[in-house]
Design a protein around this motif. Structure first.
Motif, PDB file in Angstrom:
ATOM      1  N   ILE B  62       5.333 -21.686 -29.044  1.00  0.00           N
ATOM      2  CA  ILE B  62       4.131 -22.268 -29.622  1.00  0.00           C
ATOM      3  C   ILE B  62       4.446 -23.224 -30.784  1.00  0.00           C
ATOM      4  O   ILE B  62       3.683 -24.131 -31.094  1.00  0.00           O
ATOM      5  CB  ILE B  62       3.174 -21.115 -30.033  1.00  0.00           C
ATOM      6  CG1 ILE B  62       1.738 -21.630 -30.140  1.00  0.00           C
ATOM      7  CG2 ILE B  62       3.622 -20.439 -31.302  1.00  0.00           C
ATOM      8  CD1 ILE B  62       1.015 -21.550 -28.823  1.00  0.00           C
ATOM      9  N   ASN B  63       5.622 -23.013 -31.416  1.00  0.00           N
ATOM     10  CA  ASN B  63       6.017 -23.909 -32.499  1.00  0.00           C
ATOM     11  C   ASN B  63       6.887 -25.055 -32.011  1.00  0.00           C
ATOM     12  O   ASN B  63       7.489 -25.778 -32.808  1.00  0.00           O
ATOM     13  CB  ASN B  63       6.775 -23.144 -33.574  1.00  0.00           C
ATOM     14  CG  ASN B  63       5.898 -22.079 -34.200  1.00  0.00           C
ATOM     15  OD1 ASN B  63       4.732 -22.335 -34.508  1.00  0.00           O
ATOM     16  ND2 ASN B  63       6.439 -20.879 -34.344  1.00  0.00           N
ATOM     17  N   GLY B  64       6.993 -25.166 -30.714  1.00  0.00           N
ATOM     18  CA  GLY B  64       7.793 -26.245 -30.155  1.00  0.00           C
ATOM     19  C   GLY B  64       9.283 -25.948 -30.222  1.00  0.00           C
ATOM     20  O   GLY B  64      10.109 -26.850 -30.051  1.00  0.00           O
ATOM     21  N   GLN B  65       9.605 -24.680 -30.489  1.00  0.00           N
ATOM     22  CA  GLN B  65      11.041 -24.357 -30.630  1.00  0.00           C
ATOM     23  C   GLN B  65      11.588 -23.733 -29.370  1.00  0.00           C
ATOM     24  O   GLN B  65      10.876 -23.068 -28.641  1.00  0.00           O
ATOM     25  CB  GLN B  65      11.218 -23.430 -31.825  1.00  0.00           C
ATOM     26  CG  GLN B  65      10.951 -24.193 -33.116  1.00  0.00           C
ATOM     27  CD  GLN B  65      10.909 -23.293 -34.328  1.00  0.00           C
ATOM     28  OE1 GLN B  65      10.837 -22.067 -34.214  1.00  0.00           O
ATOM     29  NE2 GLN B  65      10.952 -23.897 -35.509  1.00  0.00           N
ATOM     30  N   TYR B  66      12.842 -23.992 -29.149  1.00  0.00           N
ATOM     31  CA  TYR B  66      13.495 -23.417 -27.982  1.00  0.00           C
ATOM     32  C   TYR B  66      14.885 -22.961 -28.363  1.00  0.00           C
ATOM     33  O   TYR B  66      15.411 -23.333 -29.414  1.00  0.00           O
ATOM     34  CB  TYR B  66      13.571 -24.455 -26.854  1.00  0.00           C
ATOM     35  CG  TYR B  66      14.617 -25.518 -27.113  1.00  0.00           C
ATOM     36  CD1 TYR B  66      14.315 -26.626 -27.911  1.00  0.00           C
ATOM     37  CD2 TYR B  66      15.908 -25.411 -26.588  1.00  0.00           C
ATOM     38  CE1 TYR B  66      15.270 -27.590 -28.175  1.00  0.00           C
ATOM     39  CE2 TYR B  66      16.859 -26.366 -26.850  1.00  0.00           C
ATOM     40  CZ  TYR B  66      16.546 -27.457 -27.632  1.00  0.00           C
ATOM     41  OH  TYR B  66      17.491 -28.402 -27.913  1.00  0.00           O
ATOM     42  N   SER B  67      15.452 -22.192 -27.479  1.00  0.00           N
ATOM     43  CA  SER B  67      16.827 -21.739 -27.688  1.00  0.00           C
ATOM     44  C   SER B  67      17.420 -21.487 -26.322  1.00  0.00           C
ATOM     45  O   SER B  67      16.796 -20.869 -25.461  1.00  0.00           O
ATOM     46  CB  SER B  67      16.769 -20.453 -28.543  1.00  0.00           C
ATOM     47  OG  SER B  67      17.909 -19.696 -28.299  1.00  0.00           O
ATOM     48  N   ILE B  68      18.621 -21.991 -26.087  1.00  0.00           N
ATOM     49  CA  ILE B  68      19.228 -21.848 -24.756  1.00  0.00           C
ATOM     50  C   ILE B  68      20.746 -21.821 -24.880  1.00  0.00           C
ATOM     51  O   ILE B  68      21.318 -22.461 -25.767  1.00  0.00           O
ATOM     52  CB  ILE B  68      18.761 -23.005 -23.834  1.00  0.00           C
ATOM     53  CG1 ILE B  68      19.147 -22.697 -22.377  1.00  0.00           C
ATOM     54  CG2 ILE B  68      19.307 -24.349 -24.279  1.00  0.00           C
ATOM     55  CD1 ILE B  68      18.506 -23.618 -21.384  1.00  0.00           C
ATOM     56  N   GLU B  69      21.328 -21.063 -23.993  1.00  0.00           N
ATOM     57  CA  GLU B  69      22.783 -21.013 -23.973  1.00  0.00           C
ATOM     58  C   GLU B  69      23.292 -22.124 -23.071  1.00  0.00           C
ATOM     59  O   GLU B  69      22.888 -22.197 -21.913  1.00  0.00           O
ATOM     60  CB  GLU B  69      23.246 -19.639 -23.459  1.00  0.00           C
ATOM     61  CG  GLU B  69      24.668 -19.326 -23.779  1.00  0.00           C
ATOM     62  CD  GLU B  69      25.096 -17.947 -23.256  1.00  0.00           C
ATOM     63  OE1 GLU B  69      26.265 -17.611 -23.403  1.00  0.00           O
ATOM     64  OE2 GLU B  69      24.235 -17.227 -22.690  1.00  0.00           O
ATOM     65  N   ALA B  70      24.160 -22.973 -23.608  1.00  0.00           N
ATOM     66  CA  ALA B  70      24.584 -24.127 -22.811  1.00  0.00           C
ATOM     67  C   ALA B  70      26.010 -24.505 -23.135  1.00  0.00           C
ATOM     68  O   ALA B  70      26.543 -24.167 -24.210  1.00  0.00           O
ATOM     69  CB  ALA B  70      23.671 -25.310 -23.101  1.00  0.00           C
TER      70      ALA B  70
END
Lengths: 554, 1005
Positions: B62-70
């Motif tokens: 909802i805050n436009g934040q993301y997190s991903i393993e890459a």
């Protein structure tokens, strides 16, 4: 998928036949002949529009009768019947264009049937061919009488376009009145020869129908001896004229039963499914749950009927709408500068017991005076200022029980076009009936000289059927104030054939003027039989394409 | 060539494999970031984040934040509906913040042209695209109404306030006299079909032949290309809910009927003294019933729209449901519609795409039960009270009231309100269209597709007249069922090719189309039913009818385009059509077109220019056709539809024309598209359209038994200038102001027609009531033709018209005034088409508030107010109520000698036919209307967070707030069409449009 689309793009309608398809059908002549009849009563699309008031038959009865002194239109209407009633026609009016076009539609379609049938193949095919001759003659007769001068005013006046083959191309010009009449006579003679069987009730033309119409045509042509011969020898052939008439007892129901009555020589048959309701002929004449009821039996016609109050033609077919039969009113037309027509003043009056009435007008108490005319018929008069600038003067006053009015015009409904199958808006109008044929002969007798007794005899036959008797009939010794037998016959025609479309023709072809000085929305005037406005204008739709000449005065 | 291609593919595949192996060697780590919108710098939730080349991904919160393993060398692919996809290499970073710009590809950069889509900058034709947002400000079920005032050169009129009524659309004037001039709707690439305005992604109006000629036979009226929403690849699920609810009231404009007192004292001047006393007793003053008010009331409008879209694997979906419900303002009228749509698109294999679209519409409407209702709403006298002493409606069928035996004063003896209790006219229709499309990408430059639509529908129209009600046509009640059903099948096969090398780009296609349609009609009616029973089973049979009309057409078409450096563009197309509507000899029509465009701003001399950031010059020429005449018009036949004595009879229908073929429009267009100072976009178009070989009803002399024959003859020219201006006036962080203005001038002239007997070239267009227009060479196609009104004679209050005096040779000598209507000459007195029309739209935003003001205008057309012939008739109709003269137009009545007045003296039964057809009732139809005002508020995103809502907008919207006009009728928006029963610009007891005020909200999950 492309394989599915083999490019055959020929499709045909599911509810129509091409001319080739129709020709190959053995019943094609019957379909087409019935189609020609149907165009007389159907609402046809004209120039993309469908007007439910526009049927040949409604226009026929309005264009003929509404110009006469038998009807009183009770207010303005947006229907062009107003212009017909007031002689204010112009060449762009829809009713005139429709009637003209529809006439030729039937004529041309009749031509193609006449062309395709060889004489003598069978009684049935001869009958069909004869019916088409008859229909063609009927259409031309109405066209030439509505759009051209009466035959009696000269054979060489301009008539209408004459087509006798289905090829309508080529040079277009108006034939003379004489040429058109000659064609009508020739067509009717052909029809008389060919029609020897019956296809059903009086809705289908017959030999007798063609003879009856021919008697009218001869009368209009002043061929009086031919009228007498035709009626006496070919039609009556020894029968008593009264035997041809609807009996007195059932006469009040005659107009509801024209199709099955022996009196009818030909009627335009309308079935329940042809109910035109507001667009019917009866609708303008009558309001009985349905109907506009805006055109009434006129004062002069009612006066004529009221000389003999027992006349069934008055008591059965004219229907005054009383509001309160215990009260009396007097009324008289008052001057109206702006539109030249006169509305009534209607005033509650007190009977004096001697046939006269007192009433108050403009603060003055006035009293009627009774006058007797040549036939001892009573009329009421009073000295009134009607506002025309001439101050107080004697004007005719009419007294009735308190009657309903529409914009000051008293309501006298006409029931001649109603009550078939009980439906107030349905009728199968009798175009030619024995009552007329007998009076055709009466007029011919009156004109030919030395046959006054025969003429009065025929008049009395008609009067007797109308429930009159004894001193109510005419004889050489009792002319009821009339000085000429022709006058007697013409008034009898007016009484018998009122609203049936003949009155205007009867007046003008006899070179008489038409007195329209009675209350109604029409201008207060006397129209001379030579007046150009009597003839309807040729529709602009015709003139602007074929370039034929317009009638004088338009 | 083909072999080489295959080899190339193989090489690519091997390289790809190597790439995959090599990726494996990099280390994994957590990458975080914030995604914000480029436009308002607000965080964007719901953005799909995918590691390129894998199926691994996540979605922003909802805050436009993301997190991903890459992998450290991975490329992240950010995609979000309505935004440009962003690809960002991780590049050993831990934080990758992304700003996403709105994807203007669909709405700005690419234009859907029907058979193809094209970069906007490269389009060589005159086309205008409207986005969904710009479209749906006005609340209506009809897209035509939504387009009003928004596109230059597109004139739209909503001639009736009946809910669900479709507006009429004229693109660049009217070129056809008898054939229909409506534009062609192309929905998702196929002509026809059905759609809900809420499902629309874009609407593109193709105006010039450079674009429309590809639609050949049906495109003379222009083409409206509608594209419905389709899910993009990797699109996260999105749910949207839209609701609006409001009320509407009828607009009466300047039209006001007299009340009891005004009418009483007016009629006092008409009748003589004694008659007035008798006809109009003073007790009438105690009665005052407002019939207009009784006939109209306010109503509700509601719309609920739910849509779900997204993609899963290879399949994208958009599903929607819409319920629209609108009351009419006129008694017993309403409209409701349910529409549903499912658009599926899926990759069957790498090279094979399939799309299936299903749309369904079901609508129910109730239209006015009788022509009498509207007429009586105005005409009935205020002295006639519809109720009896107990408050029950009374049945009237004569001049005497049944309840108290008193008079019914109105001209027509009926109580419309009594009938309205029982009678109705309802229609029910549903339509299902199924599209099936396969696209085979044969290689990187060649594709083959087949698009098919199966469309079927049925409309049932039921009218019921209860035996208890009074009806002048049916004394014993009437019930009729009319069922029209149709089905059609259309298929389009296309082979498309496109290839670019160096600066050159070539593309084109070949296509084939076939369509077949079959419509059938059934009528059954009956009378004599018991009260309240409308089922045909309860009736005595009255009439039957029915027929079946088949039709088909095929077409072949091709287009080739070449562009060099996106600077010079050439397009040529050709189409050939064959239709069963025409005679076998003339079935095939050929429709070529070509267009060129030059993007001058790409030339060196304009490069880097601060003022002109974009400049394109366009030119096109092409031919389109018109086949809108119905079936069998070339064929002579005998109709078997009549009867005599209830036996089937045959009557001739029409004259055959074995040479009846296409009407063609030849159109030349020049256009300029300029962008100035980066905030101003200006489009100017000049065009000339020559409609030739018109499908004309050429009058034939009625003595032939016919009245016309359809021929290809005559020409009409439309010339015009269109200007469309879009500007961003202010754009700051908190405040924005955009303006869009369009105006179009169209000049219409008939250039050729068959010569009449009088040597002149003209045809009349007319109604059965005698209203008439003349289409004459040298004049406007819709020129009113009637006597010219010269006002009121001050001396005596007489009406005056113009009488043209001719000499013996037919030469005009002079013009005089006459008070005799029969002497008044018919002449051309004004044009029913406007000089110009357009619209003006302003959008203001301040922080979370937005305000949209949309207005449209029409100028210089003449409307004929036919209702005045009976309502403003100077005493001709004493049984009709009269128009009040107090309408702000300075009308006044002649009373005494010397009065200078607009209205003649009152005279019983009419003043010398003063109410006859003349230019007296011809009025200025110009208007300026505030079509819509919408005030919206976007709820702050951080409020929405807690309830997991992406966005929520609430708004208040008002349609038809204000209309400025000198027209004396209710509304100047009058039909543009000439048809069997109407003329363009003819106004006659129309159903007025409404003012609507609604509140609504829009939520996205």
């Amino acid at each position: 998928m492309m394989l599915m689309t083999a490019c055959n793009l020929d499709y045909f309608p599911s509810d129509a036949m091409t001319p080739d398809q129709l020709k190959s059908d053995p019943s094609s002549a019957t379909y087409l002949t019935d189609g020609n009849y149907s165009m007389l009563k159907d609402v046809l699309e004209y120039k993309g529009t469908v007007n439910t008031n526009y049927t040949y038959v409604r226009q026929l009865y309005q264009l003929t009768e509404f110009q006469s002194d038998n009807v009183s239109l009770s207010g303005r209407t947006s229907d062009p019947l107003y212009e017909a009633n007031c002689y204010k026609n112009n060449s762009t009016l829809g009713n005139l264009a429709y009637f003209w076009w529809c006439s030729y539609r039937i004529i041309n379609s009749a031509n193609s049937v006449i062309e395709t049938i060889t004489d003598g193949v069978s009684t049935t095919s001869d009958q069909l061919k004869g019916e088409n001759y008859f229909l063609r003659a009927f259409c031309y007769f109405n066209l030439v009488n509505l759009y051209a001068k009466p035959y009696a005013l000269g054979r060489d006046n301009e008539g209408v376009i004459l087509h006798t083959t289905s090829d309508t191309s080529g040079e277009k010009k108006r034939a003379t009145v004489g040429e058109v009449y000659d064609q009508i006579v020739s067509d009717l003679k052909q029809a008389i020869v060919l029609m020897n069987s019956s296809r059903g009730d009086a809705g289908y033309a017959s030999k007798a129908a063609a003879q009856g119409l021919l008697s009218r045509v001869y009368l209009f042509m002043e061929e009086n001896q031919k009228v007498i011969d035709l009626v006496t020898n070919d039609m009556l052939a020894g029968a008593d004229p009264s035997s041809k008439l609807e009996p007195t007892a059932s006469f009040p129901q005659y107009y509801a039963n024209t199709r099955t009555s022996g009196e009818t020589l030909w009627c335009i048959a309308q079935n329940a499914s042809d109910d035109r309701a507001q667009g019917s002929i009866g609708s303008m004449y009558l309001n009985d749950v349905q109907g506009w009821g805006e055109v009434y039996s006129s004062d002069p016609l009612n006066d004529l009927y009221e000389r003999y109050p027992n006349d069934l033609r008055y008591t059965s077919f004219i229907w005054p709408q009383y509001k309160d039969e215990t009260k009396w009113v007097v009324r008289f037309p008052v001057y109206n500068a702006a539109d030249d027509c006169r509305a009534n003043e209607i005033i509650v009056a007190t009977p004096k017991g001697d046939g006269n009435y007192t009433f108050t007008y403009n603060g003055k108490t006035l009293s009627t005076e009774t006058r007797l005319d040549a036939g001892n018929y009573k009329t009421l008069w009073a000295k009134i200022d009607i506002g025309d600038g001439n101050g107080e003067q004697y004007v005719q006053v009419r007294a009735t029980k308190q009657i309903k009015d529409r914009f000051s015009f008293p309501i006298y409904y006409v029931k001649k076009f109603s009550y078939q199958e009980g439906n107030p808006m349905l009728c199968s109008p009798a175009v030619i009936r024995w009552g007329e044929v007998i009076l055709n002969r009466a007029e011919a007798y009156a004109k030919i000289g030395g046959k006054n007794a025969e003429a009065l005899n025929d008049v009395n036959t008609i009067r007797t059927r109308a429930g009159l008797s004894g001193s109510e009939l005419f004889s050489a010794s009792n002319m009821h104030g009339y000085s000429s037998v022709l006058d007697v016959v013409l008034d009898e025609r007016r009484l018998e054939l009122s609203f049936e479309g003949l009155r205007t023709f009867d007046v003008y072809r006899n070179k008489r003027n038409l007195d329209r000085q009675f209350a109604g929305v029409q201008p207060w005037e006397i129209i001379k039989y030579t007046d150009n406005k009597i003839q309807y204008p040729i529709p602009l739709d015709e003139i602007s394409v074929s370039g034929i000449s317009q009638n004088l005065g338009y | 060539m083909k072999k080489n291609m295959m080899r190339l593919k193989k090489v690519q595949f091997i390289c790809l494999c190597f790439l995959c192996f090599s990726i494996e060697t990099f280390a994994q780590s957590i990458v975080k970031g914030t995604i914000i919108s480029a436009e308002d710098k607000q965080p964007l939730p719901g953005v799909s984040v995918l590691i390129k080349g894998t199926s691994k991904g996540t979605v922003s919160d909802i805050n436009g934040q993301y997190s991903i393993e890459a992998q450290q060398n991975a490329v992240l692919r950010f995609s979000f509906i309505g935004c440009k996809t962003v690809e960002e290499p991780v590049n050993i970073r831990k934080t990758v913040d992304v700003m996403m710009a709105a994807d203007i590809k669909n709405i700005d950069e690419f234009v859907v042209m029907g058979y193809s889509s094209q970069k906007k900058a490269e389009v060589a034709s005159s086309v205008v695209t409207i986005s969904a947002d710009a479209l749906t400000d006005v609340t209506t079920s009809d897209i035509g109404n939504m387009l009003q005032g928004k596109v230059a050169g597109v004139l739209i009129a909503n001639a009736s306030g009946q809910p669900g009524n479709a507006a009429e659309i004229r693109i660049r004037g009217t070129g056809s006299i008898n054939a229909e001039a409506d534009p062609l709707y192309v929905v998702d690439g196929i002509p026809g079909g059905t759609f809900n305005p809420n499902d629309v992604e874009t609407v593109t109006i193709l105006k010039d032949a450079g674009a429309t000629a590809l639609y050949g036979a049906a495109a003379t009226g222009g083409v409206v290309v509608v594209t419905t929403k389709q899910a993009g690849k990797d699109q996260p699920t999105s749910v949207s809910l839209k609701t609006s609810i409001g009320t509407k009231t009828a607009l009466f404009g300047r039209m006001k009927m007299m009340g009891s007192e005004e009418l009483y004292y007016t009629q006092k001047d008409i009748y003589s003294k004694t008659l007035f006393k008798m006809m109009r007793p003073a007790t009438l003053l105690e009665k005052d019933f407002d019939w207009t008010n009784a006939a109209f009331s306010s109503g509700k409008v509601q719309d609920y729209y739910l849509s779900v879209s997204g993609s899963k694997g290879n399949t994208g979906y958009v599903a929607s449901l819409d319920c629209y419900n609108e009351d009419g303002t006129l008694i017993n009228t309403n409209f409701e519609k349910i529409s549903a749509r499912l658009n599926l698109n899926t990759e069957l294999t790498k090279d094979l795409d399939m799309a299936i679209r299903v749309s369904y519409n079901n609508s129910n409407d109730q239209t006015v039960s009788s022509w009498m209702t509207l007429e009586d709403a105005y005409k009935t006298l205020p002295w006639d009270i519809p109720y009896d002493a107990n408050g029950n409606l009374v049945r009237i069928d004569s001049s005497t009231r049944p309840d108290d035996q008193s008079d019914w004063y109105s001209q027509d003896k009926r109580n419309m309100l009594h009938s309205e209790q029982y009678n109705y006219a309802k229609s029910k229709s549903n339509q299902t269209a199924i599209d099936f499309k396969l696209n085979w990408q044969m290689n990187d430059w060649l594709s083959l597709s087949t698009t098919n639509r199966f469309d079927q529908g049925v409309t049932k129209y039921v009218t019921f007249i209860d035996p208890r009600s009074y009806n002048p046509s049916y004394a014993k009640g009437y019930s009729s069922n009319q069922v029209s059903d149709w089905w059609s099948y259309q298929t389009t096969e296309m082979l498309k090719a496109g290839k670019s090398f160096d600066q050159h780009s070539i593309n084109g296609f070949l296509g084939y189309e076939y369509s077949y349609n079959l419509s059938s009609y059934t009528l059954a009616s009956g009378t004599g039913m018991p009260n309240g029973m409308s089922a045909l089973n309860t009736c005595v049979p009255y009439e039957i009818g029915g027929n079946e009309v088949p039709g088909a057409s095929w077409s072949a078409f091709a287009q080739a385009q070449y562009s060099y450096a996106s600077k010079y563009m050439f397009t040529a197309s050709f189409r050939s059509d064959a239709s069963s509507a025409f005679a076998p000899k003339k079935r095939v029509g050929y429709f070529p077109s070509s267009s060129v465009a030059w993007v001058a701003s790409k030339e060196d001399f304009l490069a880097g220019n601060d003022v002109i950031s974009f400049l394109k010059l366009r030119a096109s020429y092409g031919v389109t056709g018109n086949s809108n005449i119905g079936s069998f018009e070339y064929l002579s036949s005998y109709a078997l539809t009549s009867k005599y004595e209830d036996v089937v009879a045959a009557t001739p229908t029409r004259l055959a024309n074995a040479y009846l073929g296409w009407e063609s429009a030849y159109m030349t267009n020049f256009g300029v598209d300029v962008n100035l100072w980066k905030n101003l976009e200006l489009n100017i178009d000049l065009y000339n359209i020559d409609n030739k070989d018109l499908l004309l009803n050429v009058p034939v002399a009625p003595n032939t038994g016919f009245f016309d024959i359809k021929q290809n003859i005559g020409c009409v020219r439309n010339q015009g200038v269109e200007l469309q201006l879009t500007s961003t006036n202010i754009k700051t962080k908190n405040f924005g102001w955009n303006t869009s203005f369009n105006i179009a001038f169209n000049r219409n002239e008939v250039t050729d027609l068959p010569t009449r007997d009088d040597g002149e070239k003209y045809v009349f267009l007319e109604t059965s009531d005698g209203h008439r227009q003349i289409a004459k060479v040298g004049q406007n196609i819709y020129t009113w033709y009637m006597p010219k009104w010269l006002g009121v004679d001050p001396a005596n209050g007489d009406p005056l018209w113009e009488n043209i005096i001719y000499d013996a040779n037919g030469k005009e000598v002079s013009r005089e005034s006459t008070n005799d209507y029969t002497q008044a000459d018919q002449q051309s007195v004004g044009e029913a088409t406007p000089l110009f029309s357009g619209g003006f739209i302003n959008t203001l935003t301040y922080k979370n508030f937005s305000l949209n003001i949309n207005s449209n205008f029409v100028y210089g057309n003449k409307l004929y107010n036919a209702g005045r012939e009976s309502l403003d008739a100077d005493g001709a109709y004493l049984g009709y109520n009269m128009l009040s003269l107090d309408n702000g137009l300075g009308w006044n009545r002649w009373k005494t000698a010397g009065d200078v007045a607009t209205h003649p003296k009152l005279v019983m039964n009419g003043n010398k036919a003063s109410n006859s057809i003349s230019s007296r009732y011809l009025e200025d139809g110009s208007y300026l209307r505030i079509r819509n005002v919408t005030l919206g508020y976007q709820l702050p995103k951080n409020w929405m967070k807690s309830i997991k809502i992406q966005s929520c907008k609430i708004y208040v919207t008002a349609d038809n707030l204000l209309t400025l006009t000198k027209f004396s009728g209710m509304d100047p928006e009058v039909t543009l069409t000439h048809s069997d029963y109407q003329l363009a610009g003819l106004y006659d007891y129309n159903y007025p449009v409404s003012r609507q005020i609604l509140v609504g909200f829009e939520i996205k999950l």
